[in-house]
Design an enzyme around this catalytic site. Structure first.
Site, PDB file in Angstrom:
ATOM      1  CE1 TYR A 136     -11.737   9.940   3.838  1.00  0.00           C
ATOM      2  CE2 TYR A 136     -12.211  11.675   2.264  1.00  0.00           C
ATOM      3  CZ  TYR A 136     -11.502  11.210   3.347  1.00  0.00           C
ATOM      4  OH  TYR A 136     -10.563  12.012   3.946  1.00  0.00           O
ATOM      5  CE  LYS A 164      -8.794   8.778   2.177  1.00  0.00           C
ATOM      6  NZ  LYS A 164      -8.765  10.124   1.522  1.00  0.00           N
TER       7      LYS A 164
END
Length: 301
Positions: A136, A164
């Protein structure tokens, strides 16, 4: 189960009872609703959601609930967001025992780690895990970036499979693909940049407003993949005022209010968060009311 690493992965909201304890029954209903709408994965206890209000055992319980609901229909990723590496490793082991299919990880918070510290943290988590990992990247929220050179080092470990991308710079999708080809699967993590990121080559969408509007979110993705761009764009333009509610400090309250108004959830949050009030609430209500009033008829997929 194996993970295809494409499609719509909701960052599902955590449900609470009136006394602020976990509402497992409501979460089962919510997770089922998402899966029935056609999502491709579930991500629990998102880091910008209410993970910070949960103790480790509660995070594991939420992940276990998602696994039980999924029954192998879609993969379940657990978010690893802890203040130190040791607790992150502890959570990974317990979440794997609960049956999760993979992890979404980010730097330890709230400390702002440098590149060496961030990579060491990620590698320690990967060493403890036997499941694949989504990285992320959100320097806007966490003030820690994971740049292309850092991704190159992490690429040596096959457990790191997806990204992400939440830098708020859609150009990074192209730069990542230019550098790594298909080494990483890329998911857009900013709701109101999702279609733009898909056009640039992203594989999926880690979504927020999907919690209130799952069918519309899935429709945009499926229409795009089918090459039905005009139809996808029409729904996306309707959706944008709602999607912008995700880009907010109070995204949890915004999304839960949207869930309640859409008839598929409630507004309960765990303090220090409180439900929206006053003019702030009125503004969000007006956005959601307008969206519900003009909600599009979805085409056949």
């Amino acid at each position: 189960m194996s993970i295809s690493w494409q499609g719509v992965f909701p960052a599902v909201t955590t449900k609470f009872k009136d006394d602020h304890s976990l509402d497992i029954a409501e979460m089962k209903t919510h997770f089922t609703r998402q899966i029935d709408a056609g999502v491709d994965g579930i991500i629990t206890t998102g880091s910008l959601g209410e993970a910070g209000t949960l103790i480790l055992e509660e995070k594991v319980e939420v992940a276990r609930t998602a696994v039980e609901v999924s029954r192998g229909r879609v993969p379940v990723l657990a978010t690893v967001v802890e203040a130190n590496t040791a607790r992150s490793v502890e959570f990974v082991k317990k979440a794997e025992a609960a049956g999760v299919d993979g992890f979404m990880i980010l730097p330890a918070v709230p400390y702002v780690s440098d590149a060496r510290e961030t990579l060491t943290h990620f590698k320690a988590i990967a060493a403890a895990a036997s499941k694949p990992i989504m990285i992320y990247i959100n320097p806007v929220a966490y003030r820690v970036d994971v740049d292309l050179d850092m991704l190159a080092e992490l690429a040596n470990d096959p457990k790191f499979v997806a990204i992400k991308e939440s830098s708020d710079d859609v150009r990074r999708v192209t730069r990542t693909i230019n550098r790594f080809g298909d080494r990483y699967r890329i998911f857009c993590g900013v709701d109101n940049l999702a279609l733009e990121a898909l056009f640039m080559g992203a594989d999926g969408w880690v979504a927020g407003l999907v919690d209130a509007f799952p069918e519309e979110t899935v429709a945009i993705y499926k229409l795009f993949r089918a090459g039905r761009f005009d139809e996808a764009l029409k729904i996306y333009r309707w959706f944008i005022p709602l999607l912008e509610l995700d880009v907010s400090t109070k995204l949890v309250q915004n999304i839960k209010l949207a869930e309640a108004m859409a008839g598929i959830g409630n507004e309960r949050v765990r303090p220090p968060r409180l439900p929206l009030a006053g003019e702030e609430r009125d503004r969000v209500v007006r956005i959601i009311e307008q969206a519900l009033k003009t909600r599009p008829t979805l085409p056949k997929l």
